[in-house]
Design a protein around this motif. Structure first.
Motif, PDB file in Angstrom:
ATOM      1  N   MET A 172     -30.225   0.498  19.220  1.00 29.01           N
ATOM      2  CA  MET A 172     -31.481   1.144  19.536  1.00 29.01           C
ATOM      3  C   MET A 172     -32.627   0.173  19.322  1.00 29.01           C
ATOM      4  O   MET A 172     -32.661  -0.532  18.314  1.00 29.01           O
ATOM      5  CB  MET A 172     -31.649   2.362  18.626  1.00 29.01           C
ATOM      6  N   ASP A 173     -33.547   0.126  20.290  1.00 27.00           N
ATOM      7  CA  ASP A 173     -34.693  -0.759  20.155  1.00 27.00           C
ATOM      8  C   ASP A 173     -35.898  -0.139  20.837  1.00 27.00           C
ATOM      9  O   ASP A 173     -35.768   0.669  21.762  1.00 27.00           O
ATOM     10  CB  ASP A 173     -34.395  -2.139  20.747  1.00 27.00           C
ATOM     11  N   LEU A 174     -37.088  -0.543  20.390  1.00 28.43           N
ATOM     12  CA  LEU A 174     -38.351  -0.046  20.914  1.00 28.43           C
ATOM     13  C   LEU A 174     -38.774  -0.801  22.175  1.00 28.43           C
ATOM     14  O   LEU A 174     -39.619  -0.327  22.926  1.00 28.43           O
ATOM     15  CB  LEU A 174     -39.422  -0.219  19.824  1.00 28.43           C
ATOM     16  N   THR A 175     -38.183  -1.986  22.399  1.00 29.34           N
ATOM     17  CA  THR A 175     -38.640  -2.881  23.460  1.00 29.34           C
ATOM     18  C   THR A 175     -37.612  -2.979  24.576  1.00 29.34           C
ATOM     19  O   THR A 175     -36.509  -3.506  24.385  1.00 29.34           O
ATOM     20  CB  THR A 175     -38.930  -4.278  22.873  1.00 29.34           C
ATOM     21  N   ALA A 176     -37.981  -2.493  25.748  1.00 33.70           N
ATOM     22  CA  ALA A 176     -37.057  -2.483  26.888  1.00 33.70           C
ATOM     23  C   ALA A 176     -36.591  -3.880  27.265  1.00 33.70           C
ATOM     24  O   ALA A 176     -35.426  -4.069  27.633  1.00 33.70           O
ATOM     25  CB  ALA A 176     -37.728  -1.810  28.088  1.00 33.70           C
ATOM     26  N   ALA A 195     -23.493   1.535  23.047  1.00 32.12           N
ATOM     27  CA  ALA A 195     -24.462   2.214  23.915  1.00 32.12           C
ATOM     28  C   ALA A 195     -25.867   1.790  23.511  1.00 32.12           C
ATOM     29  O   ALA A 195     -26.221   1.839  22.333  1.00 32.12           O
ATOM     30  CB  ALA A 195     -24.308   3.726  23.777  1.00 32.12           C
ATOM     31  N   LEU A 196     -26.671   1.373  24.477  1.00 35.59           N
ATOM     32  CA  LEU A 196     -28.040   0.931  24.215  1.00 35.59           C
ATOM     33  C   LEU A 196     -29.018   2.067  24.499  1.00 35.59           C
ATOM     34  O   LEU A 196     -28.924   2.736  25.525  1.00 35.59           O
ATOM     35  CB  LEU A 196     -28.375  -0.283  25.083  1.00 35.59           C
ATOM     36  N   ILE A 197     -29.958   2.256  23.576  1.00 32.79           N
ATOM     37  CA  ILE A 197     -30.907   3.359  23.668  1.00 32.79           C
ATOM     38  C   ILE A 197     -32.313   2.826  23.410  1.00 32.79           C
ATOM     39  O   ILE A 197     -32.549   2.150  22.403  1.00 32.79           O
ATOM     40  CB  ILE A 197     -30.573   4.459  22.629  1.00 32.79           C
ATOM     41  N   LEU A 198     -33.242   3.143  24.308  1.00 42.37           N
ATOM     42  CA  LEU A 198     -34.651   2.802  24.111  1.00 42.37           C
ATOM     43  C   LEU A 198     -35.273   3.912  23.281  1.00 42.37           C
ATOM     44  O   LEU A 198     -35.412   5.051  23.750  1.00 42.37           O
ATOM     45  CB  LEU A 198     -35.349   2.679  25.473  1.00 42.37           C
ATOM     46  N   ALA A 199     -35.604   3.621  22.037  1.00 41.59           N
ATOM     47  CA  ALA A 199     -36.127   4.642  21.134  1.00 41.59           C
ATOM     48  C   ALA A 199     -36.817   3.985  19.949  1.00 41.59           C
ATOM     49  O   ALA A 199     -36.635   2.798  19.677  1.00 41.59           O
ATOM     50  CB  ALA A 199     -35.003   5.560  20.647  1.00 41.59           C
TER      51      ALA A 199
END
Length: 199
Positions: free
Chosen positions: A72-76, A92-96
């Motif tokens: 999970m990361d804040l930066t696309a 699984a990658l999550i923008l959050a």
């Protein structure tokens, strides 16, 4: 908080494309940091602030095919770099935002967080949000591939007493946020604080 988020996003967006080439030798340190978590096959783990996903292959190896790995990361742009590197095959990658995790309470066995603490807008509440999604007895690894003094030297500044990662600051901060600091390592070639989710 929006201004701080924008600052963090701008900082990492500008560096995402060449982030991995700037630190090409950190792989073994990440693997050792993941090993210290003592994950079991089938565990569910979150890489909070995963960036380009450098820890994801080691996390996948630790939990096996039966486990669940979330990045999970804040930066696309950082997640885009993780995909280009093929690390989305490990998790699984999550923008959050870690301040508002889209996860059920007590749904994780562990959280791995590389370099995250210094970028948290509100460290106490943000660490409490990480605690919310980890089961009691689960673990948190606050990691950096180099220690506080080496990192300060890299940025041309001294180590300061108000550094959140200093043990005397980090221990009470974690305790107020639902964690018990178990082990603390701050050496030139590694920073690792391991904490356990309290009941």
């Amino acid at each position: 908080m929006a201004d701080e988020h924008t600052r963090v996003q701008n900082f990492f967006t500008a560096r995402a494309a060449d982030w991995d080439t700037r630190f090409p030798d950190d792989g073994p340190a990440y693997a050792a940091g993941v090993d210290a978590l003592g994950l079991g096959v089938g565990d569910t783990v979150l890489d909070a602030g995963c960036g380009t996903g450098r820890a994801l292959p080691a996390l996948r190896a630790a939990v096996g095919a039966q486990g669940t790995v979330l990045g999970m990361d804040l930066t696309a742009a950082m997640l885009d770099s993780a995909i280009r590197a093929g690390r989305d095959r490990s998790g699984a990658l999550i923008l959050a935002d870690v301040a508002r995790l889209p996860l059920r309470s007590r749904s994780l066995d562990a959280v791995f967080a590389a370099g995250l603490v210094s970028h948290l807008s509100h460290p106490g509440p943000d660490l409490a949000e990480l605690a919310r999604v980890v089961r009691p007895g689960g673990q948190l690894a606050l990691f950096h591939p180099i220690g506080r003094a080496a990192l300060a030297a890299r940025h041309g500044r001294p180590v300061t007493d108000d550094d959140l990662r200093a043990e005397r600051n980090l221990r009470p901060l974690l305790a107020r946020s639902g964690w018990r600091l178990d082990t603390y390592t701050d050496e030139d070639d590694r920073f690792l604080a391991l904490a356990v989710r309290t009941r």
